[in-house]
Write an enzyme that holds these catalytic residues in place. Structure first.
Site, PDB file in Angstrom:
ATOM      1  N   GLU A  80      -5.692 -23.297  16.540  1.00 13.87           N
ATOM      2  CA  GLU A  80      -4.710 -23.196  15.467  1.00 13.87           C
ATOM      3  C   GLU A  80      -3.767 -24.346  15.369  1.00 13.87           C
ATOM      4  OE1 GLU A  80      -6.351 -20.558  15.941  1.00 13.87           O
ATOM      5  OE2 GLU A  80      -6.412 -19.340  14.013  1.00 13.87           O
ATOM      6  N   ARG A 113      -9.010 -19.446  24.011  1.00 11.89           N
ATOM      7  CA  ARG A 113      -9.111 -19.241  22.665  1.00 11.89           C
ATOM      8  C   ARG A 113      -9.494 -20.821  22.310  1.00 11.89           C
ATOM      9  NH1 ARG A 113      -6.222 -16.304  17.424  1.00 11.89           N
ATOM     10  NH2 ARG A 113      -8.207 -16.590  16.021  1.00 11.89           N
ATOM     11  N   GLN A 144       0.073 -10.330   2.023  1.00 12.98           N
ATOM     12  CA  GLN A 144       1.335 -10.018   1.400  1.00 12.98           C
ATOM     13  C   GLN A 144       2.455  -9.616   2.172  1.00 12.98           C
ATOM     14  OE1 GLN A 144      -0.808  -8.942  -2.595  1.00 12.98           O
ATOM     15  NE2 GLN A 144       1.395  -8.663  -3.002  1.00 12.98           N
ATOM     16  N   HIS A 186      -2.890 -24.572  11.430  1.00 13.28           N
ATOM     17  CA  HIS A 186      -2.089 -24.200  10.572  1.00 13.28           C
ATOM     18  C   HIS A 186      -1.583 -25.130   9.326  1.00 13.28           C
ATOM     19  CE1 HIS A 186      -1.650 -20.243  12.361  1.00 13.28           C
ATOM     20  NE2 HIS A 186      -0.982 -20.568  13.284  1.00 13.28           N
ATOM     21  N   ASP A 188       3.460  -6.034  -8.546  1.00 14.39           N
ATOM     22  CA  ASP A 188       3.379  -6.088  -6.765  1.00 14.39           C
ATOM     23  C   ASP A 188       2.952  -4.632  -6.486  1.00 14.39           C
ATOM     24  OD1 ASP A 188       3.971  -6.304  -4.343  1.00 14.39           O
ATOM     25  OD2 ASP A 188       5.913  -7.140  -4.453  1.00 14.39           O
ATOM     26  N   ALA A 189       1.814  -4.416  -5.822  1.00 13.48           N
ATOM     27  CA  ALA A 189       1.173  -3.457  -5.465  1.00 13.48           C
ATOM     28  C   ALA A 189       1.848  -3.113  -4.049  1.00 13.48           C
ATOM     29  CB  ALA A 189      -0.386  -3.438  -5.307  1.00 13.48           C
ATOM     30  N   GLY A 234       5.463   0.224 -10.466  1.00 11.04           N
ATOM     31  CA  GLY A 234       5.687  -0.732 -11.823  1.00 11.04           C
ATOM     32  C   GLY A 234       6.833  -0.176 -12.778  1.00 11.04           C
ATOM     33  N   ALA A 294      -7.607  -8.672  13.473  1.00  8.56           N
ATOM     34  CA  ALA A 294      -6.002  -8.731  13.747  1.00  8.56           C
ATOM     35  C   ALA A 294      -5.549  -7.814  12.464  1.00  8.56           C
ATOM     36  CB  ALA A 294      -5.480  -9.848  13.657  1.00  8.56           C
ATOM     37  N   ARG A 295      -5.745  -8.442  11.583  1.00  4.37           N
ATOM     38  CA  ARG A 295      -5.014  -7.621  10.223  1.00  4.37           C
ATOM     39  C   ARG A 295      -5.774  -6.263   9.970  1.00  4.37           C
ATOM     40  NH1 ARG A 295      -5.400 -12.277   5.695  1.00  4.37           N
ATOM     41  NH2 ARG A 295      -7.507 -11.893   6.669  1.00  4.37           N
ATOM     42  N   HIS A 323       1.830 -11.828  15.663  1.00  7.03           N
ATOM     43  CA  HIS A 323       3.066 -11.943  15.796  1.00  7.03           C
ATOM     44  C   HIS A 323       3.634 -10.883  14.805  1.00  7.03           C
ATOM     45  CE1 HIS A 323       7.091 -13.057  16.626  1.00  7.03           C
ATOM     46  NE2 HIS A 323       7.303 -13.998  15.810  1.00  7.03           N
ATOM     47  N   TYR A 357      -1.680 -25.447  17.872  1.00 11.10           N
ATOM     48  CA  TYR A 357      -0.469 -25.456  18.809  1.00 11.10           C
ATOM     49  C   TYR A 357      -0.583 -26.481  19.791  1.00 11.10           C
ATOM     50  CZ  TYR A 357       0.636 -21.162  16.310  1.00 11.10           C
ATOM     51  OH  TYR A 357       0.927 -20.109  15.277  1.00 11.10           O
ATOM     52  N   ARG A 410     -11.570 -13.053   8.962  1.00 12.86           N
ATOM     53  CA  ARG A 410     -12.398 -12.371   7.785  1.00 12.86           C
ATOM     54  C   ARG A 410     -13.474 -11.469   8.173  1.00 12.86           C
ATOM     55  NH1 ARG A 410     -11.462 -10.635   3.933  1.00 12.86           N
ATOM     56  NH2 ARG A 410     -12.842 -11.356   2.180  1.00 12.86           N
ATOM     57  N   ARG A 419       7.804 -21.578 -19.444  1.00 14.34           N
ATOM     58  CA  ARG A 419       9.285 -21.649 -20.074  1.00 14.34           C
ATOM     59  C   ARG A 419      10.279 -22.533 -19.273  1.00 14.34           C
ATOM     60  NH1 ARG A 419      11.603 -16.361 -22.646  1.00 14.34           N
ATOM     61  NH2 ARG A 419      11.574 -15.898 -20.216  1.00 14.34           N
TER      62      ARG A 419
HETATM   63  P1  FAD Z   1      -0.314   0.684 -12.831  1.00 15.91           P
HETATM   64  O1  FAD Z   1      -1.421  -0.107 -12.238  1.00 15.91           O
HETATM   65  O2  FAD Z   1       0.155   0.044 -14.290  1.00 15.91           O
HETATM   66  O3  FAD Z   1      -0.747   1.993 -13.112  1.00 15.91           O
HETATM   67  C1  FAD Z   1      -0.317   3.033 -13.967  1.00 15.91           C
HETATM   68  C2  FAD Z   1      -1.317   4.114 -14.471  1.00 15.91           C
HETATM   69  O4  FAD Z   1      -0.476   5.029 -15.198  1.00 15.91           O
HETATM   70  C3  FAD Z   1      -2.270   3.525 -15.487  1.00 15.91           C
HETATM   71  O5  FAD Z   1      -3.455   3.911 -14.843  1.00 15.91           O
HETATM   72  C4  FAD Z   1      -1.976   4.173 -16.747  1.00 15.91           C
HETATM   73  O6  FAD Z   1      -3.200   4.370 -17.528  1.00 15.91           O
HETATM   74  C5  FAD Z   1      -1.362   5.594 -16.509  1.00 15.91           C
HETATM   75  N1  FAD Z   1      -0.603   6.312 -17.486  1.00 15.91           N
HETATM   76  C6  FAD Z   1       0.581   5.623 -17.976  1.00 15.91           C
HETATM   77  N2  FAD Z   1       1.176   6.572 -18.823  1.00 15.91           N
HETATM   78  C7  FAD Z   1       0.397   7.854 -18.373  1.00 15.91           C
HETATM   79  C8  FAD Z   1       0.688   9.105 -19.061  1.00 15.91           C
HETATM   80  N3  FAD Z   1       1.547   9.478 -19.846  1.00 15.91           N
HETATM   81  N4  FAD Z   1      -0.299  10.064 -18.732  1.00 15.91           N
HETATM   82  C9  FAD Z   1      -1.262   9.656 -17.627  1.00 15.91           C
HETATM   83  N5  FAD Z   1      -1.381   8.467 -17.368  1.00 15.91           N
HETATM   84  C10 FAD Z   1      -0.566   7.494 -17.628  1.00 15.91           C
HETATM   85  N6  FAD Z   1      -0.420  -6.858  -6.965  1.00 15.91           N
HETATM   86  C11 FAD Z   1      -0.359  -7.462  -5.742  1.00 15.91           C
HETATM   87  O7  FAD Z   1       0.479  -6.776  -4.909  1.00 15.91           O
HETATM   88  N7  FAD Z   1      -1.064  -8.349  -5.476  1.00 15.91           N
HETATM   89  C12 FAD Z   1      -2.063  -9.061  -6.101  1.00 15.91           C
HETATM   90  O8  FAD Z   1      -2.704  -9.883  -5.786  1.00 15.91           O
HETATM   91  C13 FAD Z   1      -2.035  -8.521  -7.629  1.00 15.91           C
HETATM   92  N8  FAD Z   1      -2.782  -9.035  -8.442  1.00 15.91           N
HETATM   93  C14 FAD Z   1      -2.763  -8.680  -9.608  1.00 15.91           C
HETATM   94  C15 FAD Z   1      -3.748  -9.351 -10.604  1.00 15.91           C
HETATM   95  C16 FAD Z   1      -3.780  -8.851 -11.924  1.00 15.91           C
HETATM   96  C17 FAD Z   1      -4.642  -9.489 -12.993  1.00 15.91           C
HETATM   97  C18 FAD Z   1      -2.956  -7.659 -12.227  1.00 15.91           C
HETATM   98  C19 FAD Z   1      -2.991  -7.000 -13.525  1.00 15.91           C
HETATM   99  C20 FAD Z   1      -2.181  -7.236 -11.365  1.00 15.91           C
HETATM  100  C21 FAD Z   1      -2.068  -7.400  -9.989  1.00 15.91           C
HETATM  101  N9  FAD Z   1      -1.511  -6.974  -9.008  1.00 15.91           N
HETATM  102  C22 FAD Z   1      -1.392  -7.405  -8.076  1.00 15.91           C
HETATM  103  C23 FAD Z   1      -0.426  -5.869  -9.671  1.00 15.91           C
HETATM  104  C24 FAD Z   1      -0.835  -4.551  -9.078  1.00 15.91           C
HETATM  105  O9  FAD Z   1      -2.139  -4.223  -9.456  1.00 15.91           O
HETATM  106  C25 FAD Z   1       0.315  -3.726  -9.683  1.00 15.91           C
HETATM  107  O10 FAD Z   1       1.354  -3.979  -9.182  1.00 15.91           O
HETATM  108  C26 FAD Z   1       0.115  -2.156  -9.305  1.00 15.91           C
HETATM  109  O11 FAD Z   1      -0.955  -1.790  -9.571  1.00 15.91           O
HETATM  110  C27 FAD Z   1       1.118  -1.327 -10.243  1.00 15.91           C
HETATM  111  O12 FAD Z   1       0.839   0.036  -9.783  1.00 15.91           O
HETATM  112  P2  FAD Z   1       1.531   1.042 -10.593  1.00 15.91           P
HETATM  113  O13 FAD Z   1       1.094   2.182  -9.998  1.00 15.91           O
HETATM  114  O14 FAD Z   1       3.044   1.120 -10.524  1.00 15.91           O
HETATM  115  O15 FAD Z   1       1.064   0.923 -12.129  1.00 15.91           O
HETATM  116 FE1  SF4 Z   2      -4.611  -7.135   5.254  1.00 18.76          FE
HETATM  117 FE2  SF4 Z   2      -2.972  -7.611   2.984  1.00 18.76          FE
HETATM  118 FE3  SF4 Z   2      -2.326  -5.578   5.130  1.00 18.76          FE
HETATM  119 FE4  SF4 Z   2      -2.099  -8.264   5.807  1.00 18.76          FE
HETATM  120  S1  SF4 Z   2      -0.882  -7.006   4.105  1.00 18.76           S
HETATM  121  S2  SF4 Z   2      -2.982  -6.626   6.887  1.00 18.76           S
HETATM  122  S3  SF4 Z   2      -3.714  -9.334   4.591  1.00 18.76           S
HETATM  123  S4  SF4 Z   2      -4.158  -5.666   3.802  1.00 18.76           S
END
Ligand code: FAD
Ligand code: SF4
Length: 682
Positions: A171, A221, A346, A259, A667-668, A659, A317-318, A33, A173, A295, A570
Site C-alpha cells: 500500500e 503482506r 462512505q 494509496h 445520502d443513504a 430524505g 475487511a469492510r 484503522h 507505506y 473486493r 451554477r
Molecule cells: P426514498 O428513497 O426517496 O424513499 C421514499 C419512499 O417513500 C419512496 O419509495 C416513495 O414511493 C415512498 N412514499 C412517499 N410518499 C408516500 C406515501 N404517502 N405513501 C406511501 N409511500 C410513499 N445515497 C448514497 O448514500 N450513496 C450513493 O451512492 C447514492 N447514489 C444515488 C444515486 C442515485 C441516482 C439516486 C437517485 C440516489 C442515490 N443515493 C445515494 C441516495 C439514496 O438512494 C437516498 O438517499 C436514500 O434512498 C433516501 O432514502 P429515503 O428512504 O429517505 O427516501
Molecule cells: Fe462497505 Fe460501504 Fe460499509 Fe464501508 S461503508 S463497510 S464500503 S458498505
C-alpha cells in the site's frame, strides 16, 4: 486442502494450521484503522468491536496497523507498540477473542512518508503525491534501529497474547517505499539494485523471526501490484515472495496498489475478486499459504477464489464491518442473510479521511457496539411507516425486531425508493445486495407490507397506529426556468427509470453527485451491469499478466463516449469538489476522460426550440443546442403528510426521517443511521 463433503463452501470453511496458528476457517478480517482509540472508553470499544466479529466466527482477525515506533505512526494519536507503551489497548484486543475459536494477529505498520506530520521518514526524501510533508531520508543507522523496533514490537505482541503478527509491506507505506525503485534513491546497502531494495523487508522478517521464535506465525503482506509508475516488476515481486518465505514468513497476505495510485482498488467500480489474478501469481511462486484481498464481499466469491486455486485464505475487511456474523452465516449456509458490503466507502474510509471513527453505511452499529444495544421494547407499539426507501425499510425491520408491530406503506409496486434508481448506475449494482438484505429482514421480522398504497392522513390517524414514522423521501427539484416543461426536458428519475428516451446531444443541469452518476449512466457500461475485469483492466491500463513495472501499462487518457454530454454548474467552485473523499477522484477522473465539459458559474435563462440559453459569470448570453436536457438540480423533501397529521391529530406522535427530514443531499448513510437510531429508542 481436503474439503468437507457437507459444507456449501468447502474450501472457505476448511480449517488451516500454520505454525502455532490453528484457524477454524479461511476467513480473515483484514486490518482496518477504526480510530476507536480516539473515543471515550477506547479499550472497551475496541474490545466490543472485535468481540462481535469473533462471536461471528471469523477465523482470524488482523488488527488495524500498529506502528513499531513513534515516527512510524500514521498520525500523532495513532497506536504504536513500543517498550514503554501502555499495553491496556492490546490486552483489550487479545481479551476480545478469548473463549472463542477466533485468533488475533497484530499488524505492524510503519507509515513511512504517508505519516501526516513533518517528522515523517522514508528511504529517500521524496514527497508523496498525497502528503504535504517531505520525508526525512533515514540514515543507515536509523534503518537498523527501525528493524530492531519491528522485532521488539513483535516480541511484545507475542508476550501480550496475540497469536501472530503481520508485517505490512504494501500500500505504499515504508517497506514498499524501500522495495520500489521510484521511492528509493539510496546508494547504501538498502538501495540501488533489487537486492538492496528488498533488504529492508527481508531483514525485518529475519529479525522478527529471531525475536518471536520458531513457533509464532508471521504473515508478510506483500505488495502484489504496486500500481504506480516505477513500482516493482512482476518478476521482482515473485522473487521477493520467495525470499520472504525463506526469511521466515509463514503466510503471505497480498496488498493491491499504493494509496497514491490512480487505479481504484476497493471501490464499487472494481469487479468482485478483481485482484485474485495477482494473488494466484504469488501462490504459484511459494509453498506457504497465500491470502487474497480486496473486493471479496460474499461467501460465493470467496469460495470461488479458494476453489479455483487462486489463494488459500481470503481477507475481508469492510465485509466484516457490514456484517460481523459473515462467517457464521456462511457456515450455516445463510448467505442470503448476510448484510453485504457495497464497497461505497462512505462510512468507513471516508470517515477515516475526515478524521472520524469508522462505521458502515449498511450497518451503522459497527464501531458503536457499546452504545447501540438492541433491547426488546418495554411497551410494544403499533407503528405506521410511510415509505419503503432506505430509511423506511431500516426503521421497519429494526423496530419490529424489538417487538413493535410495524406496518410499512409504499406507494410504488417495489421496495427501495431512490435505491432502485441508484442501482442502474454502472458500478452501483452492489446496491442490489442492500435491497436483497433489507427485503429479507422485513420478511424475517414479519413487517406488514402495504405495497401500491399511498398512505393518507386519514388512514394513519384513524386509530390503527400509536405512532407514525414518515420516511416518504424526496422528489427531484424542478428549477423555475422558462421552457422547463418542454418535452425534451426530463428529471433524472425519468431517465434512470427508463421512462424517458435520451438523444445524442445532452445537457445536464446540475453538477452534483447525481449529475456525475448520470454521466456514467449515459456514457459508461450498460445500466445495471456489474463491472468486468476485462473492461476494468482496459480502462485503467492493468497488465493482467502482472509482469510489467507496477503491474500496469500506460493508462488510456480518453474513454470512448457514445454521446455528447455537457454539465452546467451554477457555482464557480471547482467541479466535483463536493464528491466523497475516497471515491470522488475516480468519478472526476472518469468524467474528464469521457471528455465531458463542465461549464461553471452558469445561470440557465430559458429553454426553447433554439436550445438552452444561459449567462456566464461575466454576463455573456450564450446558447447550447441539445436533443435532451436532464435536470439534476437537487431534491425536495416529501413531507406534506406531516403538516396534515400535526393539524388533524396533534396528539399522534409523528417522526420524520431520511430524505423527508433533510433532502439537501441524497445520502443513504444518513437515512439508515437516523432510521436505525430511532428504531433503537422508540
Ligand atoms: P426514498 O428513497 O426517496 O424513499 C421514499 C419512499 O417513500 C419512496 O419509495 C416513495 O414511493 C415512498 N412514499 C412517499 N410518499 C408516500 C406515501 N404517502 N405513501 C406511501 N409511500 C410513499 N445515497 C448514497 O448514500 N450513496 C450513493 O451512492 C447514492 N447514489 C444515488 C444515486 C442515485 C441516482 C439516486 C437517485 C440516489 C442515490 N443515493 C445515494 C441516495 C439514496 O438512494 C437516498 O438517499 C436514500 O434512498 C433516501 O432514502 P429515503 O428512504 O429517505 O427516501
Ligand atoms: Fe462497505 Fe460501504 Fe460499509 Fe464501508 S461503508 S463497510 S464500503 S458498505
Amino acid at each position: 486442502m481436503m474439503p468437507s463433503p457437507h459444507a456449501s463452501y468447502p474450501h472457505l470453511l476448511s480449517p488451516l494450521a500454520v505454525s502455532n496458528l490453528r484457524l477454524r476457517n479461511r476467513m480473515v478480517m483484514g486490518a482496518m484503522h477504526t480510530r476507536l482509540e480516539s473515543m471515550d472508553r477506547p479499550n472497551e470499544r475496541i474490545q466490543a468491536f472485535y468481540r462481535a466479529r469473533a462471536e461471528g466466527e471469523v477465523g482470524l482477525i488482523i488488527t488495524g496497523g500498529i506502528s513499531p515506533n513513534l515516527v512510524g505512526r500514521m498520525e500523532d494519536d495513532a497506536p504504536a507498540l513500543t517498550c514503554d507503551a501502555d499495553l491496556s489497548w492490546h490486552r483489550a484486543i487479545v481479551a476480545a477473542v478469548s473463549g472463542t475459536d477466533t485468533k488475533v494477529c497484530m499488524q505492524l505498520l510503519h507509515a513511512g512518508r504517508y505519516a501526516k506530520f513533518a517528522a515523517c521518514v522514508a528511504p529517500s526524501n521524496l514527497r508523496a503525491r498525497i502528503n504535504k510533508f517531505i520525508p526525512h531520508a533515514l540514515t543507515t543507522q536509523e534503518i537498523f534501529k527501525t528493524i530492531a523496533d519491528y522485532a521488539s514490537a513483535a516480541s511484545l505482541a507475542r508476550d501480550i497474547g496475540y497469536h501472530a503478527v503481520e508485517i505490512m509491506g504494501s500500500e505504499g507505506y515504508l517497506i514498499n517505499e524501500f522495495t520500489a525503485p521510484c521511492t528509493n534513491n539510496r546508494t547504501d546497502e538498502f538501495g540501488g539494485d533489487f537486492e538492496g531494495r528488498i533488504r529492508f523487508p527481508i531483514e525485518i522478517i529475519k529479525a522478527v523471526r529471531e525475536a518471536v521464535g520458531p513457533d509464532f506465525a508471521i504473515i508478510y503482506r506483500i505488495s502484489a501490484l504496486d500500481l504506480v509508475d516505477g513500482g516493482m516488476t512482476g518478476d521482482e515481486t515473485l522473487e521477493l515472495a520467495r525470499r520472504a518465505e525463506l526469511a521466515g514468513a509463514d503466510i503471505l497476505n497480498t496488498g493491491i496498489g499504493w494509496h497514491e495510485s490512480d487505479v481504484p482498488t476497493v471501490s464499487h467500480n472494481v469487479p468482485r475478486a478483481g485482484w485474485a489474478y495477482a494473488a494466484r501469481r504469488i501462490k504459484e511462486a511459494v509453498t506457504i499459504p497465500v491470502m487474497a484481498s480486496n473486493r471479496i464481499n460474499s461467501p460465493e466469491v470467496a469460495e470461488s477464489i479458494l476453489g479455483s486455486g487462486h489463494a488459500d485464505l481470503v481477507s475481508m475487511a469492510r465485509p466484516l464491518l457490514a456484517d460481523p456474523d459473515f462467517a457464521r452465516k456462511s457456515r450455516l449456509r445463510q448467505s442470503q442473510r448476510i448484510n453485504t458490503c457495497i464497497a461505497c466507502n462512505q462510512a468507513c474510509l471516508d470517515n477515516i479521511f475526515k478524521h472520524q471513527t469508522a462505521t458502515c453505511l449498511v450497518n451503522p452499529r459497527a464501531g458503536r457496539e457499546l452504545d447501540w444495544v438492541m433491547q426488546p421494547a418495554p411497551h410494544p407499539k403499533r407503528l405506521a411507516v410511510v415509505g419503503a426507501g432506505a430509511a423506511g425499510m431500516n426503521f421497519a425491520f429494526k423496530a419490529a425486531e424489538r417487538g413493535h408491530q410495524v406496518t410499512l406503506f409504499e406507494a410504488a409496486a417495489e421496495l427501495g425508493g431512490q435505491l432502485r434508481l441508484a442501482r442502474n448506475i454502472p458500478g452501483k449494482t452492489e446496491f442490489d445486495e442492500m435491497l436483497r438484505y433489507f427485503q429479507a429482514r422485513l420478511n424475517e421480522e414479519k413487517v406488514t407490507l402495504r405495497m401500491n398504497c399511498t398512505a393518507t392522513a386519514e388512514q394513519l390517524a384513524g386509530g390503527d397506529f400509536d405512532e407514525v414514522v414518515l420516511a416518504s423521501g424526496v422528489r427531484p427539484r424542478q428549477p423555475d426556468i422558462p421552457g422547463i416543461q418542454c418535452s425534451d426536458v426530463h428529471g433524472y428519475d425519468q431517465v434512470l427509470s427508463g421512462a424517458a428516451a435520451v438523444g445524442e446531444r445532452v445537457i445536464i443541469i446540475g453538477a452534483g453527485a447525481i449529475a456525475y452518476d448520470m454521466v456514467e449512466f449515459l456514457l459508461g457500461e450498460a445500466p445495471h451491469t456489474p463491472p468486468t475485469l476485462a473492461d476494468f483492466a482496459a480502462e485503467y491500463g492493468l497488465d493482467l499478466s502482472a509482469q510489467s513495472a507496477g503491474g500496469r501499462f500506460l493508462r488510456t487518457q480518453c474513454l470512448p463516449a457514445r454521446r455528447q454530454v455537457t454539465l452546467l454548474q451554477r457555482s464557480d467552485r471547482r467541479p466535483g469538489s463536493s464528491l466523497a473523499l475516497t471515491t470522488g477522484w475516480i468519478r472526476r477522473d472518469k468524467v474528464q476522460r469521457f471528455g465531458v465539459p463542465i461549464l461553471t458559474g452558469v445561470t440557465t435563462q430559458r429553454i426553447d426550440d433554439e436550445g438552452l440559453h444561459y449567462t456566464t459569470i461575466e454576463g455573456k448570453l450564450l446558447t447550447l443546442a441539445f436533443d435532451t436536457v436532464i435536470v439534476c438540480a437537487g431534491q425536495e423533501p416529501i413531507r406534506e403528510l406531516e403538516a396534515q397529521l400535526r393539524s388533524s391529530s396533534p396528539t399522534l406522535p409523528v417522526h420524520v426521517i431520511g430524505g423527508a427530514d433533510n433532502a439537501t443531499e441524497l445520502d443513504a448513510k444518513r437515512a439508515i443511521e437516523q432510521a436505525s437510531h430511532l428504531a433503537l429508542k422508540i
